[in-house]
Design a protein around this motif. Structure first.
Motif, PDB file in Angstrom:
ATOM      1  N   ALA A   1       0.839  -1.203   0.000  1.00  0.00           N
ATOM      2  CA  ALA A   1       0.000   0.000   0.000  1.00  0.00           C
ATOM      3  C   ALA A   1       0.872   1.250   0.000  1.00  0.00           C
ATOM      4  O   ALA A   1       0.584   2.227  -0.705  1.00  0.00           O
ATOM      5  CB  ALA A   1      -0.921  -0.008   1.220  1.00  0.00           C
ATOM      6  N   ALA A   2       1.954   1.214   0.798  1.00  0.00           N
ATOM      7  CA  ALA A   2       2.850   2.371   0.857  1.00  0.00           C
ATOM      8  C   ALA A   2       3.473   2.649  -0.514  1.00  0.00           C
ATOM      9  O   ALA A   2       3.594   3.806  -0.938  1.00  0.00           O
ATOM     10  CB  ALA A   2       3.935   2.140   1.903  1.00  0.00           C
ATOM     11  N   VAL A   3       3.868   1.584  -1.210  1.00  0.00           N
ATOM     12  CA  VAL A   3       4.454   1.752  -2.551  1.00  0.00           C
ATOM     13  C   VAL A   3       3.432   2.390  -3.481  1.00  0.00           C
ATOM     14  O   VAL A   3       3.748   3.291  -4.274  1.00  0.00           O
ATOM     15  CB  VAL A   3       4.946   0.388  -3.090  1.00  0.00           C
ATOM     16  CG1 VAL A   3       5.328   0.516  -4.564  1.00  0.00           C
ATOM     17  CG2 VAL A   3       6.116  -0.112  -2.275  1.00  0.00           C
ATOM     18  N   VAL A   4       2.175   1.950  -3.369  1.00  0.00           N
ATOM     19  CA  VAL A   4       1.120   2.541  -4.199  1.00  0.00           C
ATOM     20  C   VAL A   4       1.024   4.046  -3.938  1.00  0.00           C
ATOM     21  O   VAL A   4       0.996   4.864  -4.849  1.00  0.00           O
ATOM     22  CB  VAL A   4      -0.225   1.846  -3.937  1.00  0.00           C
ATOM     23  CG1 VAL A   4      -1.359   2.611  -4.620  1.00  0.00           C
ATOM     24  CG2 VAL A   4      -0.184   0.417  -4.429  1.00  0.00           C
ATOM     25  N   PHE A   5       0.976   4.419  -2.662  1.00  0.00           N
ATOM     26  CA  PHE A   5       0.903   5.843  -2.319  1.00  0.00           C
ATOM     27  C   PHE A   5       2.074   6.619  -2.930  1.00  0.00           C
ATOM     28  O   PHE A   5       1.916   7.715  -3.460  1.00  0.00           O
ATOM     29  CB  PHE A   5       0.920   6.035  -0.799  1.00  0.00           C
ATOM     30  CG  PHE A   5      -0.346   5.596  -0.112  1.00  0.00           C
ATOM     31  CD1 PHE A   5      -1.582   5.895  -0.667  1.00  0.00           C
ATOM     32  CD2 PHE A   5      -0.292   4.871   1.064  1.00  0.00           C
ATOM     33  CE1 PHE A   5      -2.755   5.490  -0.038  1.00  0.00           C
ATOM     34  CE2 PHE A   5      -1.458   4.461   1.694  1.00  0.00           C
ATOM     35  CZ  PHE A   5      -2.685   4.770   1.135  1.00  0.00           C
ATOM     36  N   LEU A   6       3.252   5.999  -2.830  1.00  0.00           N
ATOM     37  CA  LEU A   6       4.461   6.670  -3.314  1.00  0.00           C
ATOM     38  C   LEU A   6       4.387   6.921  -4.809  1.00  0.00           C
ATOM     39  O   LEU A   6       4.635   8.022  -5.296  1.00  0.00           O
ATOM     40  CB  LEU A   6       5.665   5.800  -2.963  1.00  0.00           C
ATOM     41  CG  LEU A   6       7.022   6.490  -2.871  1.00  0.00           C
ATOM     42  CD1 LEU A   6       6.978   7.621  -1.859  1.00  0.00           C
ATOM     43  CD2 LEU A   6       8.093   5.474  -2.493  1.00  0.00           C
ATOM     44  N   THR A   7       4.001   5.878  -5.569  1.00  0.00           N
ATOM     45  CA  THR A   7       3.980   6.008  -7.016  1.00  0.00           C
ATOM     46  C   THR A   7       2.870   6.940  -7.488  1.00  0.00           C
ATOM     47  O   THR A   7       2.965   7.542  -8.546  1.00  0.00           O
ATOM     48  CB  THR A   7       3.794   4.637  -7.686  1.00  0.00           C
ATOM     49  OG1 THR A   7       2.666   4.002  -7.082  1.00  0.00           O
ATOM     50  CG2 THR A   7       5.017   3.764  -7.514  1.00  0.00           C
ATOM     51  N   PHE A   8       1.793   7.088  -6.696  1.00  0.00           N
ATOM     52  CA  PHE A   8       0.717   7.981  -7.126  1.00  0.00           C
ATOM     53  C   PHE A   8       0.854   9.372  -6.532  1.00  0.00           C
ATOM     54  O   PHE A   8      -0.116  10.132  -6.473  1.00  0.00           O
ATOM     55  CB  PHE A   8      -0.645   7.378  -6.781  1.00  0.00           C
ATOM     56  CG  PHE A   8      -1.062   6.304  -7.748  1.00  0.00           C
ATOM     57  CD1 PHE A   8      -1.782   6.623  -8.897  1.00  0.00           C
ATOM     58  CD2 PHE A   8      -0.697   4.980  -7.539  1.00  0.00           C
ATOM     59  CE1 PHE A   8      -2.146   5.634  -9.795  1.00  0.00           C
ATOM     60  CE2 PHE A   8      -1.061   3.999  -8.429  1.00  0.00           C
ATOM     61  CZ  PHE A   8      -1.790   4.316  -9.561  1.00  0.00           C
ATOM     62  N   GLY A   9       2.043   9.693  -6.016  1.00  0.00           N
ATOM     63  CA  GLY A   9       2.310  11.092  -5.642  1.00  0.00           C
ATOM     64  C   GLY A   9       1.801  11.489  -4.284  1.00  0.00           C
ATOM     65  O   GLY A   9       1.331  12.615  -4.113  1.00  0.00           O
ATOM     66  N   ALA A  10       1.862  10.607  -3.316  1.00  0.00           N
ATOM     67  CA  ALA A  10       1.498  11.002  -1.957  1.00  0.00           C
ATOM     68  C   ALA A  10       2.622  10.596  -1.008  1.00  0.00           C
ATOM     69  O   ALA A  10       2.460   9.683  -0.205  1.00  0.00           O
ATOM     70  CB  ALA A  10       0.179  10.362  -1.541  1.00  0.00           C
ATOM     71  N   PRO A  11       3.790  11.271  -1.110  1.00  0.00           N
ATOM     72  CA  PRO A  11       4.947  10.830  -0.316  1.00  0.00           C
ATOM     73  C   PRO A  11       4.698  10.913   1.188  1.00  0.00           C
ATOM     74  O   PRO A  11       5.187  10.082   1.941  1.00  0.00           O
ATOM     75  CB  PRO A  11       6.050  11.812  -0.734  1.00  0.00           C
ATOM     76  CG  PRO A  11       5.336  12.990  -1.295  1.00  0.00           C
ATOM     77  CD  PRO A  11       4.080  12.465  -1.899  1.00  0.00           C
ATOM     78  N   ASP A  12       3.903  11.895   1.600  1.00  0.00           N
ATOM     79  CA  ASP A  12       3.609  12.037   3.027  1.00  0.00           C
ATOM     80  C   ASP A  12       2.918  10.797   3.577  1.00  0.00           C
ATOM     81  O   ASP A  12       3.316  10.236   4.602  1.00  0.00           O
ATOM     82  CB  ASP A  12       2.689  13.244   3.227  1.00  0.00           C
ATOM     83  CG  ASP A  12       3.411  14.369   3.913  1.00  0.00           C
ATOM     84  OD1 ASP A  12       3.853  14.137   5.049  1.00  0.00           O
ATOM     85  OD2 ASP A  12       3.545  15.441   3.300  1.00  0.00           O
ATOM     86  N   VAL A  13       1.843  10.401   2.862  1.00  0.00           N
ATOM     87  CA  VAL A  13       1.082   9.240   3.315  1.00  0.00           C
ATOM     88  C   VAL A  13       1.948   7.992   3.248  1.00  0.00           C
ATOM     89  O   VAL A  13       1.898   7.135   4.139  1.00  0.00           O
ATOM     90  CB  VAL A  13      -0.188   9.076   2.451  1.00  0.00           C
ATOM     91  CG1 VAL A  13      -1.100   8.026   3.043  1.00  0.00           C
ATOM     92  CG2 VAL A  13      -0.919  10.404   2.333  1.00  0.00           C
ATOM     93  N   ALA A  14       2.758   7.877   2.188  1.00  0.00           N
ATOM     94  CA  ALA A  14       3.612   6.708   2.043  1.00  0.00           C
ATOM     95  C   ALA A  14       4.595   6.601   3.206  1.00  0.00           C
ATOM     96  O   ALA A  14       4.771   5.522   3.790  1.00  0.00           O
ATOM     97  CB  ALA A  14       4.381   6.786   0.720  1.00  0.00           C
TER      98      ALA A  14
END
Lengths: 138, 767
Positions: B631-644
């Motif tokens: 899930a963290a990788v998904v957040f990262l790739t879709f431009g949400a570094p904070d959430v990741a």
């Protein structure tokens, strides 16, 4: 299950790494990825690691105050940071105040950062409280 | 604040200030300070009474259209004077009655708070203020009845009074809100002015019934009358003050207050008249079978409250005058008799009416006060009681519809009143003197002052009733009627049929007094019928609630952790799914595009499969961590570094903590579930997964509204001086939400500490 000798000796030194990183995350949070919440999580994971290596009593000794007190101090900071705004009739509670003093270095003073420190402390307090309660030795 | 406004609220402020002061004083000085406060308030109301109604607003909630305030008209002034006047005497009395009791200070503080609550209730000019103070009287009454809290009887009585008056209070709240909605205002004067609108509202009848229910429970009307005699577990000063002179009359006050609105409604008149009459008769009969003086007085109070309710139900203006007169009469003689009963209990060591007699010689002052009060109760001239009884008869005779029954009922009730007055004023003080546990003598002046002053007032007011009428009672009757009354009070009306009726009443009552011991023993046989009474219904209902709660707890809190998880997951999955299906929300996104970045989802899927098939708990925890990292990788790739970043940290912490706990648990190795259980769990998992999938598809199918994101993006720098929009939202734009969230976090931490610390110790069973 006692931790290995090497881990026990290294733990105080290694504890500095997550604590520094967490502080860095906290300070940069307003303009770059980071902030009080994730900073608090990183600091808490450092303390959890320290508690695994040396036991919860040693970890609480490092923290000086009990985890519940950390939560309390954090809540006070968070709630208190908004009080200043009440002196300005035009703004509501928790409207943050900013000052940009004329100094050679850029130093934005603001109450939003105090609020973020509050979040940081509550997160550390909560995570360590839960972990210490789960692994309590009594 | 102008002076008259200040005067309206001053007694309330004084009362609270005195309560705080008394709490810091020595017990010996508590009662005098309390009595002085009540006396000052009495003088203030004396100055305000008799003039034009004064009103002032003190607080408001503009967003809910509520303006709270106080108003002193004739009815409020009558009640306020009774509350503060009798309060002064009762507080003085209490200091002497409970001399040396370490809890005296608490009693005085509670009595003062109660006095403030009563004053607030009767001077409130809006239904919200009225209701708040009304509830405060119920609460203080609870603590006062439970004064002897070591006694089971006192605790049960206090709870009963609280449940019945508190339940009625809930009904009242609903009724008042309905009335306020119909009238378009919470102000009492506004509601009376908007009478037509209140009556025309579709919910007019339910609103009226709810208000009546609130008044009936408070004023102990049938079938709620049983709590009042039980509340006699309270110390005598409390009984005299709360359960005869003031609090129980609050229901009567409410009915009187709403009389201008509902007074001409047939349902209102019938309910009040017949319930009142039934209550009065029930109280009169039950009073005869008691020997405990306080319980005898309590049942006669029920009778008086019934009479008052009946009078308010009788339509003509005569009845309003009769109600306020009888209310004053009753408050004076009943408080005096209660205080006398307390003196008897205190000095002789018993308050059993059948064990007392001939006390006139040893307690002359007490006897004098009791005889004066009893004569007023019996309604003999020239006492105010006579004036009161005459006008009650007049009102009953003038009633239309079932007037004969009303007169007969009033006759029986008054006869019983005469008989009980004979018991209290004659049997106890004259005749032979049986031996008592203590050698009796007159009490100190602080205790004598109450009954002597109140009984004398009954005589003085009776000699000049028109003075009292013109100054106070006319205004009170005007508030009930909505227009000034034309009748006036007089001691002597000439030789009328009413006078003959009074004479017969007194004669028959005197005969009943002589027959009292036989009558009392004869009525004891009726105790066998008590189990069909409403008091038993209350007990059964209470036991039923506890049984239901037990059964529910046993069914829901069964103790199987797996069962809890199953129920939680099924509810969380089926709830949204049901709504989605029912509202026809199932949809497929129109332009489904496969993004290469979505490959990261593969990591999540692999983690999920691994968790499900893992052998052993450790492996399952590790595999679960894989889901989180995916899930963290998904957040990262879709431009949400904070959430990741947060997701990574949380996942690490979760795996570490779970692993640490698992090491300490005595479960190792394989899954202990049977194949059948595993299949069931798999079914639940599939349902939960399908529900979330369908929800997400439906979300994707609806058009995306970017306005919020755009707004926050544009305002983050100028408004919050920060480039990290997520952080600016958290600490600035939605700071109050975040404050709430960290408060929840802290509370969760405290709960975990309390729970796990508690679990480490062996449980202590029982309470």
């Amino acid at each position: 299950m006692p931790a290995s000798f090497i881990l026990r000796v290294a733990a105080p030194l290694l504890l500095w790494v997550p604590l520094l990183v967490s502080f860095y995350l906290l300070v940069r949070g307003h303009n770059a990825p980071g902030g009080g919440f994730v900073g608090g999580l990183v600091a808490a994971s450092g303390l959890v690691f320290f508690a695994i290596a040396r036991g919860e009593t040693a970890a609480i000794a490092v923290m000086r105050l009990s985890p519940a007190s950390w939560c309390g101090v954090g809540l006070l900071l968070g709630a208190g940071s908004g009080v200043l705004a009440l002196f300005d009739p035009a703004s509501g509670y928790l409207t943050h105040r900013w000052w940009f003093p004329d100094l050679p270095v850029k130093l934005p003073l603001n109450t939003a950062f105090i609020f973020d420190i509050g979040v940081y402390l509550v997160v550390i307090g909560t995570i360590t409280a839960m972990f210490f309660a789960l692994v309590a030795e009594d | 604040m102008p002076l008259p406004d200040l005067m309206l609220i001053l007694p309330l402020i004084l009362g609270i200030a005195a309560a705080m002061l008394v709490a810091c004083l020595k017990p010996a000085s508590a009662a005098p300070v309390g009595a002085a406060t009540a006396a000052v308030s009495f003088v203030i109301y004396l100055g305000l009474a008799g003039g034009d109604p004064a009103s002032a607003s003190f607080w408001a909630v503009p967003s809910l259209d509520i303006a709270g305030g106080l108003r002193l008209d004739g009815l409020a002034a009558l009640f306020a004077l009774l509350i503060t006047g009798i309060g002064t005497l009762v507080l003085l009395y209490a200091g002497s009655y409970l001399k040396g009791d370490p809890r005296l200070t608490r009693l005085i503080v509670l009595l003062l708070v109660f006095m403030v609550a009563m004053l607030g209730s009767v001077t409130a000019n809006d239904v919200i203020t009225l209701f708040i103070f009304w509830e405060l009287t119920s609460l203080t009454s609870f603590f006062l009845v439970a004064y002897d809290h070591e006694k089971l009887e006192a605790r049960k009585a206090a709870l009963q009074a609280l449940l019945i008056t508190g339940g009625g209070g809930l009904a009242l709240l609903a009724g008042l809100i309905l009335v306020a909605i119909a009238a378009g205002t919470t102000s009492l004067t506004g509601i009376i002015a908007a009478r037509e609108a209140v009556l025309a509202h579709p919910a007019a009848v339910p609103a009226m019934l709810l208000v009546i229910l609130g008044a009936f429970t408070k004023s102990a009307q049938f079938p709620f009358h049983f709590w009042l005699p039980n509340a006699m577990a309270a110390p005598t000063p409390v009984s005299a003050y709360l359960h005869s002179a003031t609090m129980v009359k609050l229901g009567i006050y409410l009915l009187a207050r709403f009389n201008p609105v509902y007074g001409s409604e047939a349902l209102w008149q019938d309910l009040l008249t017949w319930t009142g009459l039934l209550t009065a008769l029930t109280g009169a009969v039950l009073a005869f079978r008691e020997t405990d003086l306080k319980r005898v007085l309590a049942y006669t109070t029920v009778t008086a409250l019934g009479t008052l309710t009946m009078l308010l139900g009788l339509a003509p203006e005569l009845s309003a005058m009769a109600a306020v007169t009888f209310l004053t009469v009753h408050a004076l003689y009943k408080a005096a008799l209660f205080l006398t009963a307390g003196i008897l209990d205190h000095e002789t060591g018993t308050r059993d009416a059948s064990a007392l007699g001939g006390l006139r010689g040893v307690m002359p002052w007490t006897a004098a006060a009791a005889v004066l009060a009893a004569l007023s109760m019996a309604g003999l001239p020239p006492f105010l009681g006579f004036v009161g009884k005459e006008i009650v008869y007049e009102a009953a005779v003038a009633a239309d519809g079932g007037a004969g029954l009303v007169v007969l009922g009033a006759f029986l009730v008054n006869t019983a009143g005469v008989a009980i007055a004979g018991l209290l004023g004659w049997r106890i003080f004259f005749g032979a003197r049986p031996k008592t546990p203590k050698a009796p003598h007159d009490p100190p002046i602080a205790m004598l002052a109450g009954p002597v002053v109140l009984a004398s007032l009954g005589l003085l007011a009776g000699l000049a009733p028109s003075l009292l009428g013109g100054w106070l009672l006319d205004g009170a009757a005007a508030a009930i009627l909505g227009f000034p009354p034309t009748t006036y009070l007089a001691l002597w009306h000439g030789f009328t049929p009413i006078l003959a009726l009074s004479a017969v009443t007194v004669l028959l009552g005197a005969v009943l007094t002589l027959l009292w011991p036989r009558l009392m023993r004869g009525l004891q046989a009726t105790r066998r019928l008590d189990r069909f009474g409403p008091a038993n219904g209350y007990e059964a209902a209470l036991a039923g609630i506890i049984r239901t709660a037990d059964a529910t707890t046993a069914a829901v809190q069964h103790g199987s952790l797996r069962g809890y998880m199953q129920v939680l997951l099924l509810v969380a999955a089926l709830g949204p799914l049901a709504v989605l299906v029912a509202r026809g929300g199932i949809a497929w996104p129109a332009d489904a595009v496969l993004d290469p970045r979505a490959l990261a989802f593969g990591l999540i899927a692999a983690g999920a499969v691994a968790t499900a098939v893992a052998i052993g708990t450790f492996a399952a925890v590790m595999a679960l961590g894989l889901v989180g990292f995916g899930a963290a990788v998904v957040f990262l790739t879709f431009g949400a570094p904070d959430v990741a970043l947060t997701q990574f940290t949380v996942e690490v912490l979760l795996v570490v903590m779970l692993a640490t706990v698992l090491i300490r648990l005595p479960i190792h190795g394989r899954d202990s579930r049977t194949t059948r259980q595993r299949t069931g769990d798999a079914g639940i998992a599939v349902v939960a997964g399908a529900s979330v999938t369908l929800l997400l598809l439906a979300v994707l199918a609806s058009p995306f509204d970017p306005r919020l994101g755009v707004w926050f993006g544009e305002n983050s720098m100028p408004g919050g001086y920060g480039q990290n929009v997520v952080n600016v939202i958290l600490v600035d734009f939605r700071a109050l939400d975040t404050l709430g969230e960290i408060a929840v976090l802290a509370i969760a931490a405290f709960a975990v500490i309390a729970l796990l610390r508690g679990a480490a110790r062996p449980l202590r069973r029982g309470n």
